[in-house]
Design an enzyme around this catalytic site. Structure first.
Site, PDB file in Angstrom:
ATOM      1  N   CYS A 173      35.283  33.273  18.672  1.00  0.00           N
ATOM      2  CA  CYS A 173      36.630  33.223  18.104  1.00  0.00           C
ATOM      3  C   CYS A 173      36.558  33.483  16.599  1.00  0.00           C
ATOM      4  O   CYS A 173      35.783  32.811  15.889  1.00  0.00           O
ATOM      5  CB  CYS A 173      37.237  31.846  18.366  1.00  0.00           C
ATOM      6  SG  CYS A 173      38.852  31.611  17.600  1.00  0.00           S
TER       7      CYS A 173
ATOM      8  N   SER B 145      44.141  37.372  51.371  1.00  0.00           N
ATOM      9  CA  SER B 145      43.543  36.666  52.505  1.00  0.00           C
ATOM     10  C   SER B 145      44.216  35.304  52.692  1.00  0.00           C
ATOM     11  O   SER B 145      44.024  34.664  53.718  1.00  0.00           O
ATOM     12  CB  SER B 145      42.042  36.486  52.272  1.00  0.00           C
ATOM     13  OG  SER B 145      41.827  35.747  51.088  1.00  0.00           O
TER      14      SER B 145
ATOM     15  N   THR C 145      43.068  47.398  45.730  1.00  0.00           N
ATOM     16  CA  THR C 145      41.813  48.082  46.111  1.00  0.00           C
ATOM     17  C   THR C 145      41.999  49.602  46.062  1.00  0.00           C
ATOM     18  O   THR C 145      41.076  50.326  45.702  1.00  0.00           O
ATOM     19  CB  THR C 145      41.326  47.653  47.519  1.00  0.00           C
ATOM     20  OG1 THR C 145      42.380  47.839  48.454  1.00  0.00           O
ATOM     21  CG2 THR C 145      40.880  46.207  47.543  1.00  0.00           C
TER      22      THR C 145
ATOM     23  N   HIS D 267      46.853  33.468  38.092  1.00  0.00           N
ATOM     24  CA  HIS D 267      45.423  33.323  37.793  1.00  0.00           C
ATOM     25  C   HIS D 267      45.057  33.964  36.450  1.00  0.00           C
ATOM     26  O   HIS D 267      43.899  34.311  36.229  1.00  0.00           O
ATOM     27  CB  HIS D 267      44.571  33.929  38.922  1.00  0.00           C
ATOM     28  CG  HIS D 267      44.630  33.137  40.199  1.00  0.00           C
ATOM     29  ND1 HIS D 267      44.252  33.651  41.413  1.00  0.00           N
ATOM     30  CD2 HIS D 267      45.020  31.858  40.446  1.00  0.00           C
ATOM     31  CE1 HIS D 267      44.415  32.720  42.360  1.00  0.00           C
ATOM     32  NE2 HIS D 267      44.881  31.630  41.797  1.00  0.00           N
TER      33      HIS D 267
ATOM     34  N   CYS E  41      40.352  31.395  23.308  1.00  0.00           N
ATOM     35  CA  CYS E  41      39.277  30.621  22.689  1.00  0.00           C
ATOM     36  C   CYS E  41      39.107  29.290  23.407  1.00  0.00           C
ATOM     37  O   CYS E  41      40.091  28.594  23.675  1.00  0.00           O
ATOM     38  CB  CYS E  41      39.605  30.399  21.211  1.00  0.00           C
ATOM     39  SG  CYS E  41      38.404  29.321  20.430  1.00  0.00           S
TER      40      CYS E  41
HETATM   41  P1  NAD Z   1      40.888  38.400  48.839  1.00  0.00           P
HETATM   42  O1  NAD Z   1      39.777  39.314  48.412  1.00  0.00           O
HETATM   43  O2  NAD Z   1      40.539  37.057  49.301  1.00  0.00           O
HETATM   44  O3  NAD Z   1      41.716  39.115  50.011  1.00  0.00           O
HETATM   45  C1  NAD Z   1      42.156  40.438  49.917  1.00  0.00           C
HETATM   46  C2  NAD Z   1      42.747  40.809  51.260  1.00  0.00           C
HETATM   47  O4  NAD Z   1      43.286  42.112  51.148  1.00  0.00           O
HETATM   48  C3  NAD Z   1      41.723  40.831  52.393  1.00  0.00           C
HETATM   49  O5  NAD Z   1      42.203  40.096  53.494  1.00  0.00           O
HETATM   50  C4  NAD Z   1      41.585  42.328  52.722  1.00  0.00           C
HETATM   51  O6  NAD Z   1      41.391  42.564  54.097  1.00  0.00           O
HETATM   52  C5  NAD Z   1      42.926  42.862  52.290  1.00  0.00           C
HETATM   53  N1  NAD Z   1      42.887  44.267  51.859  1.00  0.00           N
HETATM   54  C6  NAD Z   1      42.051  44.848  50.969  1.00  0.00           C
HETATM   55  N2  NAD Z   1      42.371  46.140  50.777  1.00  0.00           N
HETATM   56  C7  NAD Z   1      43.431  46.390  51.592  1.00  0.00           C
HETATM   57  C8  NAD Z   1      44.217  47.544  51.850  1.00  0.00           C
HETATM   58  N3  NAD Z   1      43.986  48.703  51.237  1.00  0.00           N
HETATM   59  N4  NAD Z   1      45.217  47.443  52.755  1.00  0.00           N
HETATM   60  C9  NAD Z   1      45.470  46.257  53.402  1.00  0.00           C
HETATM   61  N5  NAD Z   1      44.781  45.134  53.182  1.00  0.00           N
HETATM   62  C10 NAD Z   1      43.767  45.190  52.277  1.00  0.00           C
HETATM   63  O7  NAD Z   1      41.928  38.364  47.649  1.00  0.00           O
HETATM   64  P2  NAD Z   1      43.056  37.278  47.292  1.00  0.00           P
HETATM   65  O8  NAD Z   1      43.677  36.726  48.508  1.00  0.00           O
HETATM   66  O9  NAD Z   1      43.873  37.895  46.221  1.00  0.00           O
HETATM   67  O10 NAD Z   1      42.309  36.048  46.635  1.00  0.00           O
HETATM   68  C11 NAD Z   1      41.201  36.199  45.852  1.00  0.00           C
HETATM   69  C12 NAD Z   1      41.294  36.102  44.340  1.00  0.00           C
HETATM   70  O11 NAD Z   1      40.864  37.344  43.925  1.00  0.00           O
HETATM   71  C13 NAD Z   1      42.527  35.896  43.608  1.00  0.00           C
HETATM   72  O12 NAD Z   1      42.419  34.666  43.010  1.00  0.00           O
HETATM   73  C14 NAD Z   1      42.494  36.961  42.471  1.00  0.00           C
HETATM   74  O13 NAD Z   1      42.627  36.316  41.227  1.00  0.00           O
HETATM   75  C15 NAD Z   1      41.128  37.515  42.540  1.00  0.00           C
HETATM   76  N6  NAD Z   1      40.890  38.953  42.365  1.00  0.00           N
HETATM   77  C16 NAD Z   1      41.793  39.743  41.718  1.00  0.00           C
HETATM   78  C17 NAD Z   1      41.558  41.093  41.612  1.00  0.00           C
HETATM   79  C18 NAD Z   1      42.568  41.940  40.877  1.00  0.00           C
HETATM   80  O14 NAD Z   1      43.155  41.472  39.897  1.00  0.00           O
HETATM   81  N7  NAD Z   1      42.829  43.166  41.331  1.00  0.00           N
HETATM   82  C19 NAD Z   1      40.416  41.670  42.170  1.00  0.00           C
HETATM   83  C20 NAD Z   1      39.494  40.807  42.825  1.00  0.00           C
HETATM   84  C21 NAD Z   1      39.748  39.444  42.925  1.00  0.00           C
END
Ligand code: NAD
Length: 248
Positions: free
Chosen positions: A153, A194, A29, A120, A128
């Protein structure tokens, strides 16, 4: 307080023989990529998870491209942050064996991690849906800009899908590799997840010594030896620095 928890986490992890890192969207993030579940900034505040299922994609691929193309572009242009770099450093100095990531953004590799299991998939490429040949994501994005939706494709003309695991889709082979990896491990640092998405959230169950770093609590907190509820950038680079200093 956080410093004390970081010391406890290092105590746990430095007594392990084989430490792996498990990451989720929360580590990225701070690189400008929204996670799924954070309120307001999370993707699910803007789009519905129901539009990211394999059934929806196969019945109407337009939806994923219309909703996802901006997100894919943000992800492909993002840069790693200090937490990705700290984890890359821990691997290159031998304190961490590998990174298992739920993320599709490729930021661990951009930060220097070598041994990365992308359970993932990845937005670096498309695949494709007919002949399974891979294509670079650039081709998919360029087709979308030209109005070719879904991109097709070049070999068999079936629709191309970003090579990421949609809801309801089987796991890629990297998941089995990650399972083998956690069976070898006795320590895990779980960062920015999460820990609610299955089957990824089964992986910590294989490891005796679990440390969790996340802003909010997770369903696996009770299993963890140490839980640090803090910002990724406040915790992970400091944890890596102190751990590396202790080792030196
Ligand atoms: P999730 O969104 O379920 O959880 C993210 C967690 O990170 C949350 O609990 C949140 O509170 C915490 N968080 C966010 N920013 C933070 C920070 N700066 N400091 C501390 N904690 C922070 O994500 P997940 O558990 O990875 O599962 C969701 C799915 O999301 C995965 O399957 C993934 O493939 C996909 N996804 C990936 C991306 C990416 O590639 N960057 C982005 C979005 C979703």
């Amino acid at each position: 307080m956080i410093q004390e928890q970081i010391e406890q986490a290092i105590e746990v992890l430095s007594n392990c023989e084989y430490v792996v890192v498990l990451t989720g969207a929360g580590i990225s993030t701070e690189s400008g990529i929204p996670d799924f579940r954070s309120p307001v900034s999370g993707l699910w505040a803007k789009v519905s998870p129901d539009d990211f299922t394999i059934e929806k994609f196969m019945s109407d691929p337009h939806i994923l491209y219309q909703l996802g193309v901006d997100i894919f572009r943000v992800i492909t242009e993002a840069r790693p942050n200090a937490a990705h770099e700290a984890i890359g450093n821990l691997e290159s100095r031998g304190l961490v064996k590998s990174v298992i990531t739920q993320n599709i953004d490729g930021l661990h590799q951009k930060a220097g991690s070598k041994n990365v299991y992308e359970i993932h998939g990845s937005v670096r490429r498309g695949i494709c849906t007919g002949c399974h040949q891979e294509q670079p994501m650039e081709k998919l994005l360029n087709d979308v800009v030209k109005g070719i939706i879904p991109p097709l494709c070049p070999r068999c003309t079936a629709p191309l899908k970003p090579d990421v695991t949609l809801f309801g889709e089987g796991m890629p082979p990297a998941f089995q590799d990650a399972l083998d990896e956690v069976r070898r491990a006795d320590g895990m640092l779980a960062v920015g997840s999460s820990l609610v998405i299955s089957p990824a959230n089964m992986l910590p169950g294989y490891v005796d010594n679990l440390v969790i770093v996340n802003r909010e609590s997770t369903p696996l907190d009770r299993k963890a030896k140490v839980v640090i509820n803090g910002g990724i950038l406040d915790v992970v680079p400091l944890l890596a620095r102190i751990w590396l200093e202790k080792k030196a």
